[in-house]
Design an enzyme around this catalytic site. Sequence first.
Site, PDB file in Angstrom:
ATOM      1  N   GLY A  43      -3.344   3.052   2.343  1.00 44.10           N
ATOM      2  CA  GLY A  43      -2.879   1.669   2.271  1.00 44.10           C
ATOM      3  C   GLY A  43      -2.016   1.432   1.041  1.00 44.10           C
ATOM      4  O   GLY A  43      -1.056   0.661   1.081  1.00 44.10           O
TER       5      GLY A  43
ATOM      6  N   ARG B 225     -16.168  -1.093   6.270  1.00 47.31           N
ATOM      7  CA  ARG B 225     -17.232  -0.597   5.378  1.00 47.31           C
ATOM      8  C   ARG B 225     -18.508  -1.424   5.468  1.00 47.31           C
ATOM      9  O   ARG B 225     -19.590  -0.899   5.206  1.00 47.31           O
ATOM     10  CB  ARG B 225     -16.728  -0.525   3.928  1.00 47.31           C
ATOM     11  CG  ARG B 225     -15.734   0.596   3.747  1.00 47.31           C
ATOM     12  CD  ARG B 225     -15.291   0.799   2.302  1.00 47.31           C
ATOM     13  NE  ARG B 225     -14.376   1.937   2.244  1.00 47.31           N
ATOM     14  CZ  ARG B 225     -13.483   2.155   1.295  1.00 47.31           C
ATOM     15  NH1 ARG B 225     -13.365   1.291   0.300  1.00 47.31           N
ATOM     16  NH2 ARG B 225     -12.702   3.220   1.323  1.00 47.31           N
TER      17      ARG B 225
ATOM     18  N   SER C 129      -5.158   5.218  -8.082  1.00 44.48           N
ATOM     19  CA  SER C 129      -4.232   4.078  -8.174  1.00 44.48           C
ATOM     20  C   SER C 129      -3.113   4.352  -9.187  1.00 44.48           C
ATOM     21  O   SER C 129      -1.940   4.065  -8.932  1.00 44.48           O
ATOM     22  CB  SER C 129      -4.976   2.824  -8.635  1.00 44.48           C
ATOM     23  OG  SER C 129      -5.785   2.332  -7.622  1.00 44.48           O
TER      24      SER C 129
ATOM     25  N   GLN D 117      -2.565  -4.239  -4.093  1.00 47.83           N
ATOM     26  CA  GLN D 117      -1.511  -3.637  -3.262  1.00 47.83           C
ATOM     27  C   GLN D 117      -0.459  -4.691  -2.938  1.00 47.83           C
ATOM     28  O   GLN D 117       0.744  -4.432  -3.009  1.00 47.83           O
ATOM     29  CB  GLN D 117      -2.114  -3.064  -1.986  1.00 47.83           C
ATOM     30  CG  GLN D 117      -3.025  -1.867  -2.274  1.00 47.83           C
ATOM     31  CD  GLN D 117      -3.676  -1.291  -1.035  1.00 47.83           C
ATOM     32  OE1 GLN D 117      -3.513  -1.799   0.067  1.00 47.83           O
ATOM     33  NE2 GLN D 117      -4.431  -0.226  -1.224  1.00 47.83           N
TER      34      GLN D 117
ATOM     35  N   ASP E  73     -13.759  -1.140  -4.562  1.00 44.24           N
ATOM     36  CA  ASP E  73     -13.949   0.192  -3.960  1.00 44.24           C
ATOM     37  C   ASP E  73     -15.331   0.763  -4.247  1.00 44.24           C
ATOM     38  O   ASP E  73     -15.730   1.768  -3.652  1.00 44.24           O
ATOM     39  CB  ASP E  73     -12.881   1.161  -4.480  1.00 44.24           C
ATOM     40  CG  ASP E  73     -11.497   0.784  -3.968  1.00 44.24           C
ATOM     41  OD1 ASP E  73     -11.406   0.072  -2.947  1.00 44.24           O
ATOM     42  OD2 ASP E  73     -10.503   1.199  -4.592  1.00 44.24           O
TER      43      ASP E  73
HETATM   44  C1  S3P Z   1      -5.651  -0.408  -4.636  1.00 40.00           C
HETATM   45  C2  S3P Z   1      -6.019  -1.708  -4.430  1.00 40.00           C
HETATM   46  C3  S3P Z   1      -7.227  -2.098  -3.678  1.00 40.00           C
HETATM   47  C4  S3P Z   1      -8.170  -0.943  -3.527  1.00 40.00           C
HETATM   48  C5  S3P Z   1      -7.467   0.317  -3.097  1.00 40.00           C
HETATM   49  C6  S3P Z   1      -6.460   0.719  -4.157  1.00 40.00           C
HETATM   50  C7  S3P Z   1      -4.433  -0.109  -5.395  1.00 40.00           C
HETATM   51  O1  S3P Z   1      -6.846  -2.531  -2.387  1.00 40.00           O
HETATM   52  O2  S3P Z   1      -9.184  -1.266  -2.608  1.00 40.00           O
HETATM   53  O3  S3P Z   1      -8.373   1.382  -2.913  1.00 40.00           O
HETATM   54  O4  S3P Z   1      -4.253   1.036  -5.847  1.00 40.00           O
HETATM   55  O5  S3P Z   1      -3.624  -1.031  -5.563  1.00 40.00           O
HETATM   56  P1  S3P Z   1      -6.443  -4.048  -2.066  1.00 40.00           P
HETATM   57  O6  S3P Z   1      -5.133  -4.327  -2.703  1.00 40.00           O
HETATM   58  O7  S3P Z   1      -6.354  -4.113  -0.561  1.00 40.00           O
HETATM   59  O8  S3P Z   1      -7.561  -4.883  -2.609  1.00 40.00           O
END
Ligand code: S3P
Length: 411
Positions: free
Chosen positions: A91, A335, A20, A162, A304
């Site tokens: 994502g 998952r 992240s 995110q 996660d």
């Molecule tokens: C992340 C936010 C999380 C997490 C992903 C990384 C990030 O997702 O599950 O692996 O780096 O901002 P979500 O924003 O969908 O919760």
Amino acid sequence: MEIFKRGALRGELAIPADKSITHRAIILSGIGDGEVEVENYLAGADCLSTLSCMEKLGVVAERSSKKLLIKGVGLRGLKAPTEILDAGNSGTTLRLLMGLMAAQSFSTTFTGDESLKKRPLKRVTEPLTQMGATFSGNKLPLTITGGCLRGIRYETTLASAQVKSSILLAGLYADAPTQIIMPSCRDHTELMLKAAGAKLDGLTIYPAERLYLPKRIQIPNDISSAAYWIVLATLTEGSKIILRDIGVNATRMGLPDALEKMGASIHLSNLRQSCGEPLADIKICAAKLRAIELDAEEIPRLIDELPILAVAASFAEGTSIIRGAGELRVKESDRLAAIENEFNKLSPGTIEVDGDTLIIHGGKAKRMNFCKTYGDHRIAMSLGIMGMAGNGVELDDTDCVNISYPNFFDN
Ligand code: S3P
């Protein structure tokens, strides 16, 4: 790949850099002024997707194995890409860059792999549309036409870093402050924006002219990757390991906290800071675990780590109940389905899924079996640990760990 039961773990193990934080360092350095050395970055596939998208937008980066030198183009220096931007499996790449692209005066088209094409995007297109961007749809491939953005007040019950980060990046370019109201979740974007001099008051971001990142950013190692060895060391009798320089941001510490409540022996030492992020060394000794109950509000701090927490709970005494885990349906794979189908192959009768509640009957016999990883890095690593702590496992695909932990199976 066949993985066998293993004995006690002892000594130190190097953990890869935080995924992240690496994404954010690449993006914010790219739109900052001046050069930034990003030390100890994660060269996993997801972060390389972010880097390659930023390069297509005109950012120049020199890569070596341990360091990235990123030459920022400034907040208004990105160029219209001549190619489609491919976010791969990531994502984070897609949703964060959608926010950034919403503010540009050109159109951008994104694509991604088959998993990313299935993931929900309305959660970002909705607020970004309110700010003034237009989208060709809510699924990949998708074209964004950016422009002059309005500052908005956006309230949501979805705790998603995110989504939050996407809006914060767009908010840097808006005509007025943008306020986000969202339950707490990882705050790496806020910390790095503040370190770059952006004005942020809680979750209200103010329009900015320039960002000045520190000249050198040291990325902590990833608590989400450390999680696998924290669980394996806890479960294997006689183990005692030390993991160094791990990011221990409170918004990410749900797994160690849950394990401690279950009876684990986890000790932090040498606590320090890098670019606003706390890091520490973590010592883990083997311990007997008892079941735990977790409610929806506790999920964002270990979102996660739910698959590996389910592995730990499958070895604990008693029945664990994890409520409000519905977001797991829309990760790199479904998952909840993966945990239910595959974990039960290694430990029959252990997992039940009821709506978005995960029920784990701990302490049942473990056996060797063939399991599918669903092309999902966190499912592959969790099954690997379940095999090593139990009676072995054979996995169909292990290349998917390249997303966040390229040398996981060598370790
Ligand atoms: C992340 C936010 C999380 C997490 C992903 C990384 C990030 O997702 O599950 O692996 O780096 O901002 P979500 O924003 O969908 O919760």
